[in-house]
Design a protein around this motif. Structure first.
Motif, PDB file in Angstrom:
ATOM      1  N   UNK A  11       0.828  -1.207   0.000  1.00  0.00           N
ATOM      2  CA  UNK A  11       0.000   0.000   0.000  1.00  0.00           C
ATOM      3  C   UNK A  11       0.865   1.260   0.000  1.00  0.00           C
ATOM      4  N   UNK A  12       1.943   1.242   0.782  1.00  0.00           N
ATOM      5  CA  UNK A  12       2.828   2.409   0.856  1.00  0.00           C
ATOM      6  C   UNK A  12       3.519   2.674  -0.477  1.00  0.00           C
ATOM      7  N   UNK A  13       3.884   1.594  -1.185  1.00  0.00           N
ATOM      8  CA  UNK A  13       4.563   1.739  -2.468  1.00  0.00           C
ATOM      9  C   UNK A  13       3.608   2.110  -3.597  1.00  0.00           C
ATOM     10  N   UNK A  14       2.285   1.892  -3.367  1.00  0.00           N
ATOM     11  CA  UNK A  14       1.266   2.182  -4.385  1.00  0.00           C
ATOM     12  C   UNK A  14       1.610   1.478  -5.705  1.00  0.00           C
ATOM     13  N   UNK A  15       1.784   0.161  -5.615  1.00  0.00           N
ATOM     14  CA  UNK A  15       2.220  -0.622  -6.768  1.00  0.00           C
ATOM     15  C   UNK A  15       1.089  -0.813  -7.766  1.00  0.00           C
ATOM     16  N   UNK A  16       1.393  -0.574  -9.039  1.00  0.00           N
ATOM     17  CA  UNK A  16       0.440  -0.807 -10.122  1.00  0.00           C
ATOM     18  C   UNK A  16       1.202  -1.386 -11.308  1.00  0.00           C
ATOM     19  N   UNK A  17       0.580  -2.259 -12.107  1.00  0.00           N
ATOM     20  CA  UNK A  17       1.244  -2.776 -13.308  1.00  0.00           C
ATOM     21  C   UNK A  17       1.721  -1.633 -14.198  1.00  0.00           C
ATOM     22  N   UNK A  18       2.972  -1.766 -14.649  1.00  0.00           N
ATOM     23  CA  UNK A  18       3.571  -0.741 -15.491  1.00  0.00           C
ATOM     24  C   UNK A  18       4.395   0.271 -14.727  1.00  0.00           C
ATOM     25  N   UNK A  19       4.279   0.263 -13.386  1.00  0.00           N
ATOM     26  CA  UNK A  19       5.014   1.223 -12.576  1.00  0.00           C
ATOM     27  C   UNK A  19       6.451   0.788 -12.338  1.00  0.00           C
ATOM     28  N   UNK A  20       7.350   1.748 -12.087  1.00  0.00           N
ATOM     29  CA  UNK A  20       8.759   1.410 -11.839  1.00  0.00           C
ATOM     30  C   UNK A  20       9.002   1.053 -10.368  1.00  0.00           C
ATOM     31  N   UNK A  21       9.903   0.115 -10.132  1.00  0.00           N
ATOM     32  CA  UNK A  21      10.340  -0.250  -8.787  1.00  0.00           C
ATOM     33  C   UNK A  21      11.817  -0.596  -8.823  1.00  0.00           C
ATOM     34  N   UNK A  22      12.389  -0.753  -7.647  1.00  0.00           N
ATOM     35  CA  UNK A  22      13.763  -1.226  -7.531  1.00  0.00           C
ATOM     36  C   UNK A  22      13.751  -2.472  -6.643  1.00  0.00           C
ATOM     37  N   UNK A  23      14.413  -3.511  -7.106  1.00  0.00           N
ATOM     38  CA  UNK A  23      14.449  -4.790  -6.404  1.00  0.00           C
ATOM     39  C   UNK A  23      15.830  -4.999  -5.798  1.00  0.00           C
ATOM     40  N   UNK A  24      15.856  -5.527  -4.587  1.00  0.00           N
ATOM     41  CA  UNK A  24      17.117  -5.791  -3.894  1.00  0.00           C
ATOM     42  C   UNK A  24      17.084  -7.209  -3.345  1.00  0.00           C
ATOM     43  N   UNK A  25      18.155  -7.969  -3.609  1.00  0.00           N
ATOM     44  CA  UNK A  25      18.296  -9.330  -3.077  1.00  0.00           C
ATOM     45  C   UNK A  25      19.718  -9.484  -2.552  1.00  0.00           C
ATOM     46  N   UNK A  26      19.868  -9.798  -1.279  1.00  0.00           N
ATOM     47  CA  UNK A  26      21.200 -10.006  -0.717  1.00  0.00           C
ATOM     48  C   UNK A  26      21.859 -11.236  -1.338  1.00  0.00           C
ATOM     49  N   UNK A  27      23.140 -11.135  -1.589  1.00  0.00           N
ATOM     50  CA  UNK A  27      23.874 -12.255  -2.202  1.00  0.00           C
ATOM     51  C   UNK A  27      23.816 -13.498  -1.333  1.00  0.00           C
ATOM     52  N   UNK A  28      23.775 -13.326  -0.003  1.00  0.00           N
ATOM     53  CA  UNK A  28      23.736 -14.484   0.895  1.00  0.00           C
ATOM     54  C   UNK A  28      22.439 -15.259   0.812  1.00  0.00           C
ATOM     55  N   UNK A  29      21.410 -14.658   0.192  1.00  0.00           N
ATOM     56  CA  UNK A  29      20.109 -15.326   0.055  1.00  0.00           C
ATOM     57  C   UNK A  29      19.950 -16.015  -1.292  1.00  0.00           C
TER      58      UNK A  29
END
Length: 355
Positions: A330-348
């Protein structure tokens, strides 16, 4: 025809299966409990007799509707199970030599064959030990050597890593991968673990209610499943590429960093759970080595979390799933077509050699 051809029905358990394994191919069989996996192994090993149908191995009919039935000890079929089941009164070398000796080989030839195979699985220094002196991973390596010692035409593997701890399982998986690739014989692997299928198998069959629900290359089935069970397995994010010293290089040159199991230059996959993916409105910076700008494709509630499917700009062409809280969505207000940034730790992230 060389390889394995199966078209059988086993009425007591409502199993009706048709499948094949090419020479030198490893087939992974996945499915929920009661799907027919153990029944299939029993039919191949000769421990069960089908109600109808036939099994043909390297051109030899093992069982058919005309009354042919080759008993288990004459089928040329080897079995590797969860439990190593080594003979407690024999040392490691004698355990491995048992198969050739039972087949009529001389003591000298059987011992030579045992030493060769113990070398192949990295157990030569333990040749004189008794089974109770081995760890679980060591015992399973010996069991692999023993299964191969009789030179079976077909190797059946029944959850071979299920009883091992998290340290031993990857090591034994690597040993199995190496020896299976070197033998050229066909094998059937029953497993619940998608890592086993990805690391060891050329093809995957998914069984549901005693029937083949889908079949295809391991990466295809696990990344784009068509069956209900395949979809449950596909909770992992899977990105194919080539193993590097500290990760995996994708086709577009992007390196996915992670914990590497496998040799540099091998084909492999990067695997991680949607639960370890963080979603941000802008690049958070910081130390994570896997940070990708992406476009949201889909947002769907899944119980207590929201699953986000996004397509990174790089590694291109490989969608990433992320499970985030409802509040975060809800805070990110995600909708199809919208931009985001993804983060994944290498240890995972696990980097695993694939078949």
């Amino acid at each position: 025809m060389a390889g394995l051809e199966v078209a059988v029905r086993f009425a007591p358990r409502d199993v009706d299966l048709e499948l094949s394994v090419a020479p030198g191919e490893v087939l992974a069989v996945l499915g929920p409990n009661g799907a027919g996996k153990s029944t299939l192994l029993g039919l191949l090993a000769g421990l069960l007799r089908p109600t109808a149908g036939r099994v043909v191995l390297d051109g030899e009919v093992l069982v058919d509707d005309r009354g042919t039935f080759v008993p288990p000890h004459r089928r040329g079929v080897g079995l590797l199970a969860q439990d190593a089941m080594l003979f407690p009164h024999l040392d490691v070398e004698a355990n491995v030599a048992f198969g050739p000796r039972s087949a009529g080989a001389s003591r000298t030839h059987a011992r030579e064959r045992a030493r060769q195979l113990l070398g192949d699985v990295g157990m030569t220094p333990f040749a004189g030990r008794r089974p109770h002196e081995l760890s679980g991973g060591q015992a399973q390596r010996v069991a692999i050597a023993r299964a191969l010692a009789a030179e079976p035409k077909l190797l059946l593997l029944d959850e071979p890593m299920a009883a091992l701890d998290v340290t031993a399982a990857p090591e034994v998986r690597q040993v199995l991968r190496r020896v299976l690739r070197g033998t050229g014989r066909c094998a059937v692997l029953v497993t619940h673990d998608p890592l086993d299928a990805l690391a060891l198998a050329d093809q995957v069959v998914v069984l549901e209610a005693g029937r083949v629900a889908e079949r295809g290359p391991a990466q295809q089935v696990l990344s784009s499943p068509k069956s209900a069970f395949g979809a449950r397995l596909a909770g992992l994010v899977l990105i194919p590429g080539t193993i590097t010293a500290d990760g995996l290089a994708t086709a577009d040159g992007t390196v996915v960093h992670g914990l590497v199991t496998g040799a540099v230059g091998e084909r492999g996959v990067a695997l991680f759970s949607p639960s370890v993916v963080s979603v941000h409105a802008s690049d958070p910076g910081g130390s994570p080595r896997n940070r990708w700008s992406a476009t949201v494709l889909d947002v769907a509630p899944r119980g207590e979390v929201v699953r986000v499917r996004a397509r990174p700009d790089a590694p291109a062409g490989h969608d990433v799933l992320a499970d985030i809280t409802v509040a975060a969505a809800a805070e990110l207000d995600l909708v199809p077509g919208g931009p985001v940034h993804l983060v994944v730790k290498a240890t995972a992230v696990r980097i695993l050699a694939s078949a």
